[in-house]
Design a protein around this motif. Structure first.
Motif, mmCIF file in Angstrom:
data_model
loop_
_atom_site.group_PDB
_atom_site.id
_atom_site.type_symbol
_atom_site.label_atom_id
_atom_site.label_comp_id
_atom_site.label_asym_id
_atom_site.label_seq_id
_atom_site.Cartn_x
_atom_site.Cartn_y
_atom_site.Cartn_z
ATOM 1 N N LYS A 1 0.815 -1.206 0.000
ATOM 2 C CA LYS A 1 0.000 0.000 0.000
ATOM 3 C C LYS A 1 0.858 1.269 0.000
ATOM 4 N N ASN A 2 0.375 2.259 -0.702
ATOM 5 C CA ASN A 2 0.935 3.622 -0.702
ATOM 6 C C ASN A 2 2.350 3.699 -1.274
ATOM 7 N N ASN A 3 2.746 2.730 -2.071
ATOM 8 C CA ASN A 3 4.098 2.745 -2.637
ATOM 9 C C ASN A 3 4.090 3.279 -4.059
ATOM 10 N N LYS A 4 5.048 4.173 -4.353
ATOM 11 C CA LYS A 4 5.209 4.717 -5.700
ATOM 12 C C LYS A 4 6.624 4.521 -6.226
ATOM 13 N N LYS A 5 7.471 3.897 -5.396
ATOM 14 C CA LYS A 5 8.868 3.704 -5.780
ATOM 15 C C LYS A 5 9.097 2.307 -6.339
ATOM 16 N N LYS A 6 10.270 2.097 -6.919
ATOM 17 C CA LYS A 6 10.649 0.800 -7.455
ATOM 18 C C LYS A 6 10.797 -0.197 -6.314
ATOM 19 N N VAL A 7 10.257 -1.388 -6.496
ATOM 20 C CA VAL A 7 10.300 -2.402 -5.445
ATOM 21 C C VAL A 7 10.870 -3.707 -6.004
ATOM 22 N N LYS A 8 11.618 -4.397 -5.168
ATOM 23 C CA LYS A 8 12.168 -5.706 -5.534
ATOM 24 C C LYS A 8 11.494 -6.771 -4.679
ATOM 25 N N TRP A 9 10.743 -7.669 -5.336
ATOM 26 C CA TRP A 9 10.068 -8.759 -4.646
ATOM 27 C C TRP A 9 10.947 -10.000 -4.666
ATOM 28 N N ILE B 1 1.097 -14.454 -5.182
ATOM 29 C CA ILE B 1 1.796 -15.579 -4.556
ATOM 30 C C ILE B 1 0.991 -16.846 -4.803
ATOM 31 N N LYS B 2 1.671 -17.872 -5.294
ATOM 32 C CA LYS B 2 1.023 -19.169 -5.530
ATOM 33 C C LYS B 2 1.646 -20.224 -4.630
ATOM 34 N N GLY B 3 0.802 -21.024 -3.983
ATOM 35 C CA GLY B 3 1.291 -22.107 -3.148
ATOM 36 C C GLY B 3 1.713 -23.297 -3.989
ATOM 37 N N LYS B 4 2.979 -23.724 -3.849
ATOM 38 C CA LYS B 4 3.501 -24.850 -4.618
ATOM 39 C C LYS B 4 3.490 -26.147 -3.825
ATOM 40 N N LYS B 5 3.823 -26.036 -2.529
ATOM 41 C CA LYS B 5 3.987 -27.222 -1.710
ATOM 42 C C LYS B 5 3.757 -26.843 -0.257
ATOM 43 N N LYS B 6 3.304 -27.795 0.533
ATOM 44 C CA LYS B 6 3.038 -27.539 1.945
ATOM 45 C C LYS B 6 4.304 -27.103 2.665
ATOM 46 N N GLY B 7 4.235 -25.970 3.357
ATOM 47 C CA GLY B 7 5.399 -25.468 4.083
ATOM 48 C C GLY B 7 5.242 -23.989 4.403
ATOM 49 N N THR B 8 6.311 -23.386 4.888
ATOM 50 C CA THR B 8 6.306 -21.984 5.305
ATOM 51 C C THR B 8 7.373 -21.210 4.552
ATOM 52 N N ALA B 9 7.028 -20.043 4.055
ATOM 53 C CA ALA B 9 7.959 -19.198 3.305
ATOM 54 C C ALA B 9 7.873 -17.763 3.808
ATOM 55 N N LYS B 10 8.875 -16.977 3.440
ATOM 56 C CA LYS B 10 8.867 -15.546 3.736
ATOM 57 C C LYS B 10 9.063 -14.776 2.437
ATOM 58 N N VAL B 11 8.112 -13.892 2.152
ATOM 59 C CA VAL B 11 8.156 -13.052 0.946
ATOM 60 C C VAL B 11 8.529 -11.643 1.360
ATOM 61 N N GLN B 12 9.462 -11.045 0.627
ATOM 62 C CA GLN B 12 9.977 -9.736 1.022
ATOM 63 C C GLN B 12 9.843 -8.727 -0.113
ATOM 64 N N ALA B 13 9.435 -7.518 0.259
ATOM 65 C CA ALA B 13 9.448 -6.380 -0.650
ATOM 66 C C ALA B 13 10.540 -5.421 -0.181
ATOM 67 N N LYS B 14 11.489 -5.099 -1.060
ATOM 68 C CA LYS B 14 12.593 -4.226 -0.690
ATOM 69 C C LYS B 14 12.518 -2.943 -1.495
ATOM 70 N N ILE B 15 12.445 -1.823 -0.778
ATOM 71 C CA ILE B 15 12.417 -0.493 -1.403
ATOM 72 C C ILE B 15 13.604 0.275 -0.867
ATOM 73 N N GLY B 16 14.631 0.403 -1.678
ATOM 74 C CA GLY B 16 15.855 1.023 -1.188
ATOM 75 C C GLY B 16 16.458 0.169 -0.095
ATOM 76 N N LYS B 17 16.610 0.740 1.114
ATOM 77 C CA LYS B 17 17.148 -0.005 2.245
ATOM 78 C C LYS B 17 16.057 -0.585 3.140
ATOM 79 N N LYS B 18 14.805 -0.214 2.871
ATOM 80 C CA LYS B 18 13.711 -0.687 3.704
ATOM 81 C C LYS B 18 13.178 -2.023 3.201
#
Length: 578
Positions: A49-57, A78-95
């Motif tokens: 939400k509220n993002n206008k900058k370039k983001v790296k997923w 995001i699509k579920g491939k297999k049972k388990g736990t994952a972490k998805v990250q959005a990186k904007i600059g250093k944040k």
């Protein structure tokens, strides 16, 4: 004219004064959710939400469980491939903005018959010849259930729900606000038979009745579990959220579950944001809050500190031991506890114990946390321990930079019965040089310091190759049928690998692609129909993102006149015959 201008100015000022403050300040960038749950094959959109900058997923952990697509500044699919736990990250600059994604296997729905059989009469009765009786062996009698009991969910005795939330059975599909799927409770039942044997019944085998719960009234209720004619109860606490001191918790006035803990210092950082710090070197879980016994719940630690050396648990406290492992096991999940060197547990706590500063659960059968601050270079896991506290065999040790040698006892079985490793199997224990296993262990063995899992017919699966084993060359023998996910990926010394079998199954990111120089396939051609042995997308791990050409920094040597069907087409240009 001048009077008219003054009136117009006053009107403008009045209009501006009633506009919301958000009209003047840029809205804060945030994810639409910090936790997503989806089924295998299901897709969901995570919004930024509220993002206008370039983001790296990116998927920073659990890459084999999810797949990202439609990457945009405003979100990702995001699509579920297999049972388990994952972490998805959005990186904007250093944040960085992170979302935990839990992928679940769809539950099988079982339709119960009414018990009545509909028989369509024939037009005319037909006489059939009389058959001679045939002596057939009787089926093995089914064991009779004596009693069942709630498994407690790895230490948890209660289910806490905040007032207004409600349980539903929708298989986590199209949940509305405030709804919690009954499948998320991980309801497990201990079954005792009349012949004295015991086992666990899974969620799919039991029926649940939670119709009597009043979600609007604070208090204690029960879920009724039924299995093979026997019943037991799961205590459910409809609670209100409260805050006392550093802690936020759920309570009905009698028992409490921890939700969040902040630090005792509020500090403004360089970016003008407020952060919390904990000034003490001891993290102490309170025995009571608001007069209620603190019984479970590992809080979200909303503070910043690297000083914690001691953690204290009170007598009533029994949080989920997997949550305990994942929170306190050093840098694997949190850099806050790198100095941790001691656990203290009240002597009346009948679930957690401490031996040589190491935390155990379930009558010393589960090794929860080996503190990251312990300075010993070797550790022998005590006999009687059957598993580690996390979802992978090494999580209990993750973050310790001093260990160079670990010995598994005869009793150790392992964390996962289906032989899967959630993350890189050696990640977080970076200085390990040697792994030992006691003689007589039915599940594991060690060969030259490398950990293997025993399979049928004297076969092995290569499980963990120590990160600091300094050999430059390694041979995967013919009796090794597979490598675990991440099994060899942490080692930076290994340059040459020889495979003696062409039908071996190589796990996800099993080999460190940044350091391998030569792969030798020392076998004749693989029978057609077998899966490809070398696959670019899944077999090799890399510290940095690379394009396809950068994956080919190694040579592949195969025997003269051998077929290429075991090698991915994109790698065949790198083949050298010998």
């Amino acid at each position: 004219m001048r009077k008219r201008k003054m009136i117009m100015c006053l009107v403008v000022v009045m209009m501006l004064s009633i506009l919301p403050s958000e009209a003047y300040a840029a809205k804060k960038v945030k994810l639409s959710s910090k936790k997503l749950s989806l089924k295998v094959g299901q897709k969901k959109t995570l919004k930024l939400k509220n993002n206008k900058k370039k983001v790296k997923w990116s998927v920073v952990s659990g890459k084999k469980f999810v797949k990202l697509s439609a990457k945009k500044k405003t979100g990702v699919t995001i699509k579920g491939k297999k049972k388990g736990t994952a972490k998805v990250q959005a990186k904007i600059g250093k944040k960085k903005y992170t979302c935990k994604v839990v992928v679940k296997q769809p539950r099988k729905s079982v339709k119960k018959s009414s018990g009545k059989k509909t028989v369509k009469p024939s037009a005319k009765p037909t006489k059939l010849p009389t058959k001679k009786p045939v002596n057939t062996p009787s089926a093995q009698p089914k064991k009779k259930v004596e009693s069942i009991s709630y498994g407690g969910g790895r230490g948890r005795k209660y289910v806490f729900l905040e007032s207004g939330r409600r349980l539903v059975d929708k298989e986590n599909i199209n949940l509305e606000d405030g709804e919690v799927d009954i499948g998320d409770l991980k309801t497990e039942v201990n079954v005792k038979y009349t012949d004295g044997s015991e086992e666990k019944a899974s969620y799919e085998d039991i029926s649940l009745d939670f119709s009597q719960i009043n979600y609007e009234k604070i208090g204690a209720y029960d879920i009724i579990i039924t299995y093979e004619g026997c019943t037991c109860k799961v205590p459910v606490v409809i609670a209100e959220r409260k805050t006392e001191g550093l802690y936020t918790y759920l309570t009905d006035g009698n028992v409490a579950e921890l939700v969040e803990m902040i630090g005792d210092k509020k500090i403004e950082n360089e970016e003008g944001e407020y952060i919390y710090e904990l000034s003490s070197t001891t993290l102490e879980i309170p025995e009571t809050l608001g007069g209620a016994k603190v019984v479970q719940g590992l809080p979200e630690f909303q503070f910043s500190t690297t000083k914690i050396k001691r953690v204290k648990f009170p007598k009533f406290y029994q949080p989920d031991y997997v949550a305990v492992t994942r929170s306190f096991a050093g840098r694997y999940y949190s850099e806050e506890f790198m100095q941790l060197e001691e656990f203290v547990v009240d002597g009346e706590n009948d679930y957690y114990t401490v031996r040589d500063n190491v935390l155990f659960a379930e009558n010393n059968t589960v090794l929860c946390v080996y503190p990251a601050g312990l300075m010993a270079t070797s550790y022998q896991i005590p006999e009687g321990v059957t598993r580690g506290g996390g979802l992978a065999d090494w999580e209990a040790f993750a973050g310790n930079l001093h260990l160079t040698e670990i010995t598994f006892p005869k009793s150790y079985i392992g964390c996962r019965e289906d032989n899967e490793v959630y993350e890189n199997s050696m990640f977080g224990v970076p200085n390990l040089k040697k792994i030992n296993v006691a003689d007589g262990n039915p599940c594991w063995c060690s060969i030259d310091g490398v950990l293997y899992k025993k399979e049928k017919d004297n076969k092995l699966t290569l499980w963990s190759y120590p990160p600091q084993k300094t050999d430059k060359s390694f041979t995967v023998e013919e009796n090794v049928v597979g490598t675990a996910n991440g099994g060899l990926s942490s080692n930076r010394y290994l340059e040459n690998i020889t495979f003696k079998s062409g039908t071996i199954s190589i796990g996800y990111e099993a080999i460190n692609g940044d350091y391998i120089k030569n792969i030798y396939l020392d076998f004749l051609s693989v029978p057609y129909g077998e899966s490809e042995m070398i696959c670019i997308e899944s077999s090799f791990s890399h510290d940095v993102e690379l394009d396809d050409s950068a994956f080919l920094n190694f040579n592949i040597y195969i025997r003269d006149k051998s077929a290429l069907n075991c090698i991915d087409e994109s790698l065949r240009s790198k083949v050298v015959y010998y």
